[in-house]
Design a protein around this motif. Structure first.
Motif, PDB file in Angstrom:
ATOM      1  N   LYS A  73      29.431  56.797  24.409  1.00 55.63           N
ATOM      2  CA  LYS A  73      30.432  57.744  23.904  1.00 55.63           C
ATOM      3  C   LYS A  73      30.118  59.161  24.363  1.00 55.63           C
ATOM      4  N   PRO A  74      31.122  59.840  24.926  1.00 51.62           N
ATOM      5  CA  PRO A  74      30.923  61.258  25.251  1.00 51.62           C
ATOM      6  C   PRO A  74      31.152  62.134  24.022  1.00 51.62           C
ATOM      7  N   VAL A  75      30.731  63.380  24.114  1.00 57.29           N
ATOM      8  CA  VAL A  75      31.085  64.382  23.109  1.00 57.29           C
ATOM      9  C   VAL A  75      32.597  64.560  23.112  1.00 57.29           C
ATOM     10  N   GLY A  76      33.170  64.787  21.934  1.00 53.88           N
ATOM     11  CA  GLY A  76      34.597  65.071  21.840  1.00 53.88           C
ATOM     12  C   GLY A  76      35.451  63.888  21.446  1.00 53.88           C
ATOM     13  N   TYR A  77      34.846  62.730  21.254  1.00 58.82           N
ATOM     14  CA  TYR A  77      35.556  61.538  20.778  1.00 58.82           C
ATOM     15  C   TYR A  77      35.018  61.161  19.403  1.00 58.82           C
ATOM     16  N   VAL A  78      35.919  60.759  18.499  1.00 56.29           N
ATOM     17  CA  VAL A  78      35.501  60.317  17.175  1.00 56.29           C
ATOM     18  C   VAL A  78      35.232  58.813  17.215  1.00 56.29           C
ATOM     19  N   SER A  79      34.345  58.375  16.345  1.00 55.98           N
ATOM     20  CA  SER A  79      33.962  56.960  16.350  1.00 55.98           C
ATOM     21  C   SER A  79      35.082  56.055  15.855  1.00 55.98           C
ATOM     22  N   SER A  91      39.765  54.375  22.563  1.00 57.69           N
ATOM     23  CA  SER A  91      40.725  54.699  23.622  1.00 57.69           C
ATOM     24  C   SER A  91      40.079  54.674  25.003  1.00 57.69           C
ATOM     25  N   LEU A  92      38.745  54.674  25.045  1.00 54.81           N
ATOM     26  CA  LEU A  92      38.021  54.603  26.310  1.00 54.81           C
ATOM     27  C   LEU A  92      37.848  53.170  26.808  1.00 54.81           C
ATOM     28  N   ILE A  93      38.189  52.193  25.979  1.00 55.24           N
ATOM     29  CA  ILE A  93      38.005  50.793  26.379  1.00 55.24           C
ATOM     30  C   ILE A  93      39.194  50.377  27.235  1.00 55.24           C
ATOM     31  N   LEU A  94      39.110  50.734  28.491  1.00 59.14           N
ATOM     32  CA  LEU A  94      40.122  50.437  29.495  1.00 59.14           C
ATOM     33  C   LEU A  94      39.455  49.673  30.640  1.00 59.14           C
ATOM     34  N   PRO A  95      40.185  48.800  31.314  1.00 55.87           N
ATOM     35  CA  PRO A  95      39.558  48.016  32.390  1.00 55.87           C
ATOM     36  C   PRO A  95      38.928  48.884  33.472  1.00 55.87           C
ATOM     37  N   GLU A  96      39.556  50.030  33.782  1.00 55.11           N
ATOM     38  CA  GLU A  96      39.014  50.891  34.831  1.00 55.11           C
ATOM     39  C   GLU A  96      37.754  51.629  34.406  1.00 55.11           C
ATOM     40  N   ARG A  97      37.467  51.638  33.110  1.00 54.33           N
ATOM     41  CA  ARG A  97      36.244  52.287  32.622  1.00 54.33           C
ATOM     42  C   ARG A  97      35.120  51.290  32.362  1.00 54.33           C
ATOM     43  N   ARG A  98      35.345  50.021  32.641  1.00 61.96           N
ATOM     44  CA  ARG A  98      34.277  49.033  32.479  1.00 61.96           C
ATOM     45  C   ARG A  98      33.198  49.290  33.522  1.00 61.96           C
ATOM     46  N   TRP A  99      31.955  49.291  33.057  1.00 60.38           N
ATOM     47  CA  TRP A  99      30.803  49.572  33.934  1.00 60.38           C
ATOM     48  C   TRP A  99      30.685  48.509  35.016  1.00 60.38           C
ATOM     49  N   MET A 228      19.167  48.843  24.462  1.00 64.49           N
ATOM     50  CA  MET A 228      19.070  50.209  24.936  1.00 64.49           C
ATOM     51  C   MET A 228      20.376  50.649  25.591  1.00 64.49           C
ATOM     52  N   LEU A 229      20.637  51.947  25.545  1.00 65.05           N
ATOM     53  CA  LEU A 229      21.753  52.512  26.292  1.00 65.05           C
ATOM     54  C   LEU A 229      21.552  52.284  27.786  1.00 65.05           C
ATOM     55  N   GLY A 230      20.321  52.453  28.236  1.00 68.60           N
ATOM     56  CA  GLY A 230      19.966  52.165  29.622  1.00 68.60           C
ATOM     57  C   GLY A 230      20.768  52.985  30.623  1.00 68.60           C
ATOM     58  N   ASP A 231      21.245  52.323  31.675  1.00 69.39           N
ATOM     59  CA  ASP A 231      21.940  52.999  32.766  1.00 69.39           C
ATOM     60  C   ASP A 231      23.452  53.098  32.554  1.00 69.39           C
ATOM     61  N   LEU A 232      23.925  52.711  31.386  1.00 65.87           N
ATOM     62  CA  LEU A 232      25.365  52.756  31.128  1.00 65.87           C
ATOM     63  C   LEU A 232      25.857  54.202  31.225  1.00 65.87           C
ATOM     64  N   PRO A 233      26.771  54.496  32.162  1.00 65.07           N
ATOM     65  CA  PRO A 233      27.206  55.884  32.346  1.00 65.07           C
ATOM     66  C   PRO A 233      28.072  56.375  31.188  1.00 65.07           C
ATOM     67  N   GLN A 234      28.051  57.672  30.973  1.00 69.77           N
ATOM     68  CA  GLN A 234      28.845  58.269  29.911  1.00 69.77           C
ATOM     69  C   GLN A 234      30.333  58.002  30.157  1.00 69.77           C
ATOM     70  N   GLY A 235      31.033  57.595  29.077  1.00 73.71           N
ATOM     71  CA  GLY A 235      32.451  57.303  29.167  1.00 73.71           C
ATOM     72  C   GLY A 235      32.773  55.902  29.645  1.00 73.71           C
ATOM     73  N   GLN A 236      31.738  55.102  29.933  1.00 72.34           N
ATOM     74  CA  GLN A 236      31.959  53.727  30.372  1.00 72.34           C
ATOM     75  C   GLN A 236      31.437  52.749  29.331  1.00 72.34           C
ATOM     76  N   TRP A 237      31.792  51.472  29.486  1.00 70.39           N
ATOM     77  CA  TRP A 237      31.467  50.460  28.489  1.00 70.39           C
ATOM     78  C   TRP A 237      31.121  49.139  29.170  1.00 70.39           C
ATOM     79  N   ARG A 238      30.526  48.268  28.372  1.00 64.50           N
ATOM     80  CA  ARG A 238      30.258  46.896  28.821  1.00 64.50           C
ATOM     81  C   ARG A 238      30.334  45.956  27.638  1.00 64.50           C
ATOM     82  N   TYR A 239      30.476  44.666  27.927  1.00 63.67           N
ATOM     83  CA  TYR A 239      30.463  43.647  26.873  1.00 63.67           C
ATOM     84  C   TYR A 239      29.029  43.317  26.472  1.00 63.67           C
ATOM     85  N   LEU A 240      28.848  42.944  25.217  1.00 62.96           N
ATOM     86  CA  LEU A 240      27.595  42.339  24.786  1.00 62.96           C
ATOM     87  C   LEU A 240      27.493  40.985  25.464  1.00 62.96           C
TER      88      LEU A 240
END
Length: 247
Positions: A73-79, A91-99, A228-240
């Motif tokens: 999660k970046p700064v400026g978004y509510v949980s 709102s960030l969970i979009l296919p183009e934002r998948r890591w 861990m958060l690890g290498d996941l870039p800010q604003g991107q997501w992945r599945y468990l």
């Protein structure tokens, strides 16, 4: 009051055992997907605390289809829900934002957004690992009343911290009239503390720092339980991924 009225409801017992959430339990019972001591359960049933509860194949299949997502999660978004003009993290969970490094064997589907909710808070002015899930079992593990899953943070601060203040951050502070659980807090470098907590009161770290004369300049969650958060870039997501667990 009859003896049965003193017994716990089946849905409550299922949630306490970590089988699913209470809402999911009611749904499964209503569909005839739960057996108690070998008999198909009915909605509102009260059962013995040591009853044998069985989820039928349909319920287990429904659980396997529920997804859990890890977001940086970046700064400026509510949980949670959108507020004061700010967008929710979901709102960030979009296919183009998948890591691109996501190894989970899942194809993104719009159904994965249905009922997706944060399992724990991360303040609007904080960044780092946020978990969103459709799975009541995951939510209970992370934010249930008896959850002891660790959350780890890097916290950049300004101000002077005495040895006594550092000791209080580890154990001895109270918020909202209640003593905090013991924490693990130590200096990561000259201006950054590392916090490991087993609870999550609203704005807890910022308020703890206020109590010992520190001002928080930046806060990043880097771990929840074993993940861990690890290498996941800010604003991107992945599945468990299959086999990954928080506890």
């Amino acid at each position: 009051m009859s003896d049965s009225a003193a017994l716990p409801r089946l849905s409550k017992l299922m949630a306490e055992r970590g089988l699913c959430s209470r809402r999911e339990a009611d749904s499964y019972i209503e569909r005839g997907w739960v057996k108690v001591d070998g008999e198909v359960a009915t909605l509102g049933l009260r059962v013995s605390p040591d009853a044998r509860i069985e989820l039928l194949a349909q319920a287990r299949g429904a659980q396997q289809e529920r997804v859990t997502i890890l977001l940086h999660k970046p700064v400026g978004y509510v949980s949670g829900q959108a507020e004061k003009g700010y967008q929710p993290a979901v709102s960030l969970i979009l296919p183009e934002r998948r890591w691109g490094g996501d190894t989970a064997p899942l194809r993104f589907q719009r159904e994965h957004l249905r009922g997706l909710a944060p399992a724990g808070r991360l303040d609007i002015d904080s960044t780092g690992l946020l978990v969103l899930t459709q799975d009541g079992r995951v939510a209970k593990t992370l934010i249930g009343e008896d959850s002891g899953v660790e959350k780890e943070y890097l916290v950049r601060v300004a101000g002077k911290l005495s040895a006594e203040g550092l000791a209080k951050l580890n154990h001895g502070l109270s918020l909202d009239g209640q003593p905090l659980r013991p924490a693990k807090v130590w200096w990561q470098n000259d201006d950054q503390l590392r916090f490991v907590l087993r609870e999550g009161k609203k704005r807890q770290i910022r308020r703890m720092c206020d109590l010992v004369g520190l001002r928080v300049l930046g806060l990043k969650r880097i771990r929840i339980g074993k993940l861990m958060l690890g290498d996941l870039p800010q604003g991107q997501w992945r599945y468990l991924a299959p086999g990954e667990r928080f506890d």
